[in-house]
Design an enzyme around this catalytic site. Structure first.
Site, PDB file in Angstrom:
ATOM      1  N   HIS A 114      23.192  22.486 -14.289  1.00  0.00           N
ATOM      2  CA  HIS A 114      24.224  23.284 -14.313  1.00  0.00           C
ATOM      3  C   HIS A 114      24.858  24.089 -13.373  1.00  0.00           C
ATOM      4  CE1 HIS A 114      21.790  25.985 -17.036  1.00  0.00           C
ATOM      5  NE2 HIS A 114      22.177  26.693 -16.139  1.00  0.00           N
ATOM      6  N   SER A 240      19.232  30.850 -14.423  1.00  0.00           N
ATOM      7  CA  SER A 240      19.098  29.633 -14.490  1.00  0.00           C
ATOM      8  C   SER A 240      18.592  28.881 -13.378  1.00  0.00           C
ATOM      9  CB  SER A 240      20.698  29.015 -14.516  1.00  0.00           C
ATOM     10  OG  SER A 240      20.935  29.078 -16.114  1.00  0.00           O
TER      11      SER A 240
END
Lengths: 297, 67
Positions: A114, A240
């Site tokens: 992502h 992330s």
């Protein structure tokens, strides 16, 4: 066209369970990835302990800081393994984001899927990602590199499957990557080896230094799923893509066993206050090996 | 406020551990599933927090950042 490749993993629409993992499958790290001084990693745990505490729970749901905030700021980012971890500034059609990546090869940065592709959040592929290895505030000891070529798994691109939320940032051939920066090993370990292990997560959160400071924490693996790994290591938005890694011994470069991706549980079915990410399984290590080989070729 | 970082710090459903940067007009976009979430914004020493209920296509959020 910026979308250069989607790595097929051999599965059809329904993702099969990973093949039985009874032995270790390892992509070796670089010798330069050895911590510069034996024990450095553990000693750093005593430095600059965060004064911030967060009460457990907020009255609902799950949090990415589990109990008190145990993250520690890393200042010696020119040393391994910290220098192999990169701050990412992500530009996309629908806005800008920050994340974290790590060297898996001389010109291959691994991150969360992502961070390079998200149809709902970014409007598709990232346009450009600026990679800063070992950033420490305004200090950029290894400079910055700009990448426009990315890959991810078909399971992430086509189905946004969180178990395969992994991607590669391909640094251009003319990028000035220091030769001795090193890279992490990558390993698919069986359950009996991972159970009870302590894992490290280090990355660039947005709540500290506006995504320019590297923060590290270590804690236990709490739960293993066939394709996911759950741990109570504190993280925050911006981490992330950070490596979830172990230090097998003083002579072995750090080994990544997962990619941090989800900060508030990652799986409602898990029913636990745990952060998580895709677990390295043979299919993913093969995929990453292919990305590294493509960048070398 | 331009250049602030917005992230999910708690919620009833999983969400990616990425942070969005507000644009020149102070706007940001995060994709979340339906549920109840806490968002935080950080910019140097300033920060703000808001809790939201996400339901349906678009949920407008106003997040105030203070020193």
């Amino acid at each position: 066209m910026r979308l250069t490749s989607i790595t097929k993993m051999g599965g059809e629409a329904a993702t099969p369970l990973p093949r039985a993992l009874t032995e270790e499958i390892i992509l070796p790290g670089a010798p330069a990835a050895l911590p510069s001084k034996p024990g450095t990693v553990r000693r750093l745990a005593t430095l600059a302990r965060s004064p911030v505490s967060a009460a457990r729970g907020m009255g609902f749901g799950i949090r990415s800081i589990i109990g008190s905030d145990e993250r520690t700021r890393i200042h010696a980012t020119e040393e391994a393994p910290w220098r192999m971890i990169c701050a990412l500034e992500i530009a996309s059609p629908w806005g800008d984001f920050i994340g974290t990546g790590w060297f898996a090869g001389p010109r291959t940065i691994i991150t969360a899927g992502h961070c390079v592709f998200d149809r709902a959040q970014m409007g598709g592929w990232a346009s450009t990602i600026t990679v800063t290895p070992g950033r420490d505030g305004a200090e950029k000891p290894f400079g910055q590199m700009r990448a426009t070529k990315f890959s991810s798994t078909d399971a992430w691109i086509e189905r946004q499957d969180p178990d395969f939320d992994v991607a590669a940032i391909h640094l251009p051939a003319d990028a000035a990557v220091p030769a001795d920066i090193g890279w992490f090993g990558v390993a698919a370990y069986p359950n009996d080896k991972l159970t009870g292990m302590s894992v490290n997560v280090s990355g660039y959160p947005g709540d500290r230094g506006d995504g320019t400071e590297q923060w590290w924490a270590r804690n236990r693996i709490h739960r293993l799923a066939p394709r996911r790994i759950f741990y109570d290591v504190d993280t925050m938005g911006g981490q992330s893509g950070a490596p979830v890694y172990v230090l097998p011994d003083a002579r072995t470069p750090p080994v990544v066993i997962g990619v941090h991706a989800y900060g508030v549980g990652g799986s409602a079915a898990a029913g636990q206050d745990l952060n998580s990410g895709p677990r390295m399984i043979p299919e993913l290590t093969e995929c990453i090996a292919g990305w590294i080989a493509a960048d070398a070729g | 406020m331009a250049g602030a970082f917005v992230m999910v710090t708690g919620g009833t459903s999983p969400s990616p551990d990425i942070a969005a940067r507000t644009d020149r007009t102070g706007c940001f976009r995060l994709a979340l599933p339906d549920g109840h979430f806490t968002l935080e914004a950080h910019h140097r020493d300033a920060h703000g927090r808001v809790t939201i209920d996400v339901e349906g296509e678009m949920t407008p959020v106003r997040l105030v950042v203070k020193d």
